[in-house]
Enzyme design. Structure first.
Site, PDB file in Angstrom:
ATOM      1  N   LYS A 269       0.840  -1.206   0.000  1.00  0.00           N
ATOM      2  CA  LYS A 269       0.000   0.000   0.000  1.00  0.00           C
ATOM      3  C   LYS A 269       0.872   1.251   0.000  1.00  0.00           C
ATOM      4  O   LYS A 269       2.001   1.211   0.501  1.00  0.00           O
ATOM      5  CB  LYS A 269      -0.859   0.034   1.276  1.00  0.00           C
ATOM      6  CG  LYS A 269      -2.029  -0.922   1.287  1.00  0.00           C
ATOM      7  CD  LYS A 269      -2.846  -0.753   2.561  1.00  0.00           C
ATOM      8  CE  LYS A 269      -4.030  -1.690   2.595  1.00  0.00           C
ATOM      9  NZ  LYS A 269      -5.024  -1.465   1.543  1.00  0.00           N
ATOM     10  N   ARG A 343     -10.678 -11.166   1.897  1.00  0.00           N
ATOM     11  CA  ARG A 343     -11.561 -12.181   1.313  1.00  0.00           C
ATOM     12  C   ARG A 343     -10.921 -13.570   1.379  1.00  0.00           C
ATOM     13  O   ARG A 343     -11.593 -14.578   1.459  1.00  0.00           O
ATOM     14  CB  ARG A 343     -11.946 -11.779  -0.123  1.00  0.00           C
ATOM     15  CG  ARG A 343     -10.818 -11.711  -1.096  1.00  0.00           C
ATOM     16  CD  ARG A 343     -11.142 -10.888  -2.343  1.00  0.00           C
ATOM     17  NE  ARG A 343     -11.182  -9.449  -2.047  1.00  0.00           N
ATOM     18  CZ  ARG A 343     -11.536  -8.513  -2.915  1.00  0.00           C
ATOM     19  NH1 ARG A 343     -11.884  -8.852  -4.148  1.00  0.00           N
ATOM     20  NH2 ARG A 343     -11.547  -7.245  -2.573  1.00  0.00           N
TER      21      ARG A 343
HETATM   22  N1  BES Z   1      -8.126  -3.468   4.296  1.00  0.00           N
HETATM   23  C1  BES Z   1      -8.285  -3.081   2.959  1.00  0.00           C
HETATM   24  C2  BES Z   1      -9.559  -2.284   2.699  1.00  0.00           C
HETATM   25  C3  BES Z   1      -9.637  -0.909   3.279  1.00  0.00           C
HETATM   26  C4  BES Z   1      -9.135   0.174   2.595  1.00  0.00           C
HETATM   27  C5  BES Z   1     -10.305  -0.705   4.461  1.00  0.00           C
HETATM   28  C6  BES Z   1      -9.258   1.439   3.117  1.00  0.00           C
HETATM   29  C7  BES Z   1     -10.426   0.558   4.976  1.00  0.00           C
HETATM   30  C8  BES Z   1      -9.910   1.633   4.315  1.00  0.00           C
HETATM   31  C9  BES Z   1      -8.343  -4.319   2.046  1.00  0.00           C
HETATM   32  O1  BES Z   1      -7.610  -5.407   2.457  1.00  0.00           O
HETATM   33  C10 BES Z   1      -7.794  -3.887   0.729  1.00  0.00           C
HETATM   34  O2  BES Z   1      -6.682  -3.502   0.672  1.00  0.00           O
HETATM   35  N2  BES Z   1      -8.640  -3.949  -0.281  1.00  0.00           N
HETATM   36  C11 BES Z   1      -8.263  -3.537  -1.581  1.00  0.00           C
HETATM   37  C12 BES Z   1      -8.910  -4.473  -2.549  1.00  0.00           C
HETATM   38  C13 BES Z   1      -8.379  -4.360  -3.946  1.00  0.00           C
HETATM   39  C14 BES Z   1      -6.930  -4.797  -4.009  1.00  0.00           C
HETATM   40  C15 BES Z   1      -9.238  -5.223  -4.834  1.00  0.00           C
HETATM   41  C16 BES Z   1      -8.730  -2.095  -1.811  1.00  0.00           C
HETATM   42  O3  BES Z   1      -9.776  -1.714  -1.307  1.00  0.00           O
HETATM   43  O4  BES Z   1      -8.000  -1.358  -2.454  1.00  0.00           O
HETATM   44 ZN    ZN Z   2      -5.580  -5.343   1.854  1.00  0.00          ZN
END
Ligand code: BES
Ligand code: ZN
Ligand code: ZN
Length: 492
Positions: A269, A343
């Site tokens: 990230k 997921r």
């Molecule tokens: N934990 C994150 C989702 C998230 C993002 C929660 C911002 C709260 C605030 C999750 O694991 C994630 O990173 N999801 C990705 C999914 C994508 C790679 C399909 C996302 O939301 O970018």
């Molecule tokens: Zn994630």
């Protein structure tokens, strides 16, 4: 931590005299309630002089000349627009004023309750929720200036069961907030396991904990893949509550995503706001909050809570984009983005719980996608599932508790988008489209026909702005809603 965790009930108007402070509601269009008027007939003059109008969430602290006693008026806005959630909010404003003024005991009427078409139990419970949830702050890590004081509080003419239930449910919500507030170096998967063991110190609750080797050996290849890069030992945790008269009654299951920190893994990230990813275990915090309340409310039903807890880290051992793994139910998963890890851990948790416990329904709480914030902001939780009755009951519980939910469609066309070219499924949907639904479409592959609803709480698990009874930070969302849902189901 809530400053206020115990509340009494007082029924006689004369009890007010012994209190340092009495709290009354004040509507813009009506003014004081009958009780408020009886207390001090000069109050109206003071209100006039202070030009207090009763605007929603405004307040006026009045020092009475005679002794040390004070009156706090809380503005309730227009009586025609008053709701049970505004009552919670006003109670939250009251407790903040009380803390600010360092008042150590007070009595409060059921502010504006007589204008709502709601029974006394619900009014009292909601008032208690507003007071306790509004009193919350987290100063555990402050080494200096911790203002710790206890406030004694009473409700005038409240309902005793409403007080009892409200206190239990609100304290459980604050517990869930506390868990989420602890950072990932403290709240590790092992610490979540310890907390679960603590909750299980009660004859009706059993706790089972699987470590890395154990859950890998039973075939949880998807969870185990996410945990490969983790330094902190991952844990799969199950809590079983047996409250039904019939021991063999099928349980209701609540599952939580317990990513103690989500770096994104190899699909790392960006740095800004990455600290917030300590909240990626809020789903786990919700289910522990539910179990904590259930332990005290003792409903006559069977319940399972399950948590897949690990950190999501990059490193030499970590999974890489393109890797293919096999989940507990035998389906193969192509990992196209290691940041879509929630997921993957839930896939195994759902299919295992479904297989072993044959639950009546499964509900999962997960901070799953940033995309849900684009759709619903921080106001509503996105829900998706395979059973209309369960969804409708959840929407109803969301309205009652004001933990509002909004259903997104889970049509076949969306479900097609998680099919992989070379494996059974992939952990991404169509690029740049319907990301929240893709998350649910993936999970759907692991629940068979069991009624199931997925809560994407990424937008509601924590708030960035202070609200009357939700201070900025983790909200504990899902605890109150789930307990209300169990009520709805038990009484239908
Ligand atoms: N934990 C994150 C989702 C998230 C993002 C929660 C911002 C709260 C605030 C999750 O694991 C994630 O990173 N999801 C990705 C999914 C994508 C790679 C399909 C996302 O939301 O970018
Ligand atoms: Zn994630
Ligand atoms: Zn995550």
């Amino acid at each position: 931590m809530s400053t206020l965790s115990k509340i009494n009930s007082l029924s006689k108007l004369s009890d007010i005299k012994d209190q340092e402070l009495s709290v009354f509601g004040y509507f813009e269009d009506i003014g004081l309630s009958k009780i408020g008027e009886k207390i001090n007939n000069q109050l109206n003059n003071v209100i006039l002089k202070a030009s207090f109008k009763g605007k929603l969430n405004s307040s006026l602290l009045i020092y009475l000349g005679d002794n040390n006693s004070k009156i706090l008026l809380i503005g309730l806005g227009n009586s025609k627009k008053y709701t049970i959630d505004k009552l919670r909010g006003c109670a939250g404003t009251v407790i903040k004023e009380i803390k600010k003024n360092e008042i150590s005991n007070f009595i409060i009427e059921l502010i504006g309750g007589y204008k709502l078409n709601v029974n006394k139990y619900e009014l009292t419970k909601s008032l208690v929720e507003g007071l306790i949830l509004g009193s919350y702050d987290f100063n555990y890590y402050k080494s200096k200036n911790k203002k710790e004081f206890t406030i004694k509080s009473s409700i005038l003419d409240g309902d005793n069961t409403g007080i009892n239930d409200g206190v239990i449910i609100s304290n459980a919500t604050c517990y869930s907030r506390d868990l989420a507030n602890h950072p990932s170096n403290i709240l590790t998967p092992s610490k979540i396991a310890d907390e679960s063991i603590k909750i299980a110190k009660y004859s009706k609750i059993k706790c089972k904990i699987f470590d890395r080797e154990e859950f890998t050996n039973i075939g949880m290849g998807s969870f185990s893949a996410v945990a490969k890069g983790a330094y902190e030992p991952p844990k799969f945790i199950i809590l079983e509550y047996n409250g039904a008269d019939n021991k063999n009654e099928r349980p209701y299951a609540f599952l939580g995503k317990g990513i103690t920190f989500d770096t994104g893994g190899i699909s790392i990230k960006p740095s800004p706001k990455m600290d917030e990813m300590k909240f990626d275990m809020c789903g786990a915090a919700t289910v522990l909050g539910i179990m904590k309340a259930v332990k005290e409310l003792k409903p006559k039903l069977n319940l399972i809570c399950a948590i897949a807890a690990t950190e999501n880290m990059p490193g030499g051992n970590a999974i890489k984009p393109g890797d293919i793994v096999k989940a507990y139910n035998g389906k193969t998963i192509e990992i196209l983005n290691t940041d879509a890890e929630g997921r993957m851990v839930l896939a195994d948790a759902l299919s295992y719980i479904n297989d072993i416990y044959k639950p009546q329904f499964m509900i999962d709480f997960a901070t799953l996608t940033g995309a849900v914030i684009y759709s619903l902001g921080h106001i509503a939780t996105g829900i998706m599932g395979n059973n209309k009755t369960l969804i409708n009951n959840i929407l109803k519980a969301g309205e009652i508790t004001s933990e509002r939910c909004w259903e997104l469609p889970l049509w076949d066309e969306y479900c097609e988008q998680v099919k992989s070219k070379i494996a059974d499924v992939k952990n991404l949907g169509a690029p740049g489209q319907a990301g929240t639904i893709a998350g649910a479409a993936f999970l759907k592959e692991f629940v068979n026909d069991t009624p199931w609803v997925h809560f994407d709480i990424a937008g509601t698990a924590w708030q960035t702005k202070d609200q009357p009874y939700i201070p900025s930070g983790p909200s504990g969302v899902g605890v109150r809603l789930s307990l209300e849902l169990l009520n709805i189901i038990s009484s239908s």
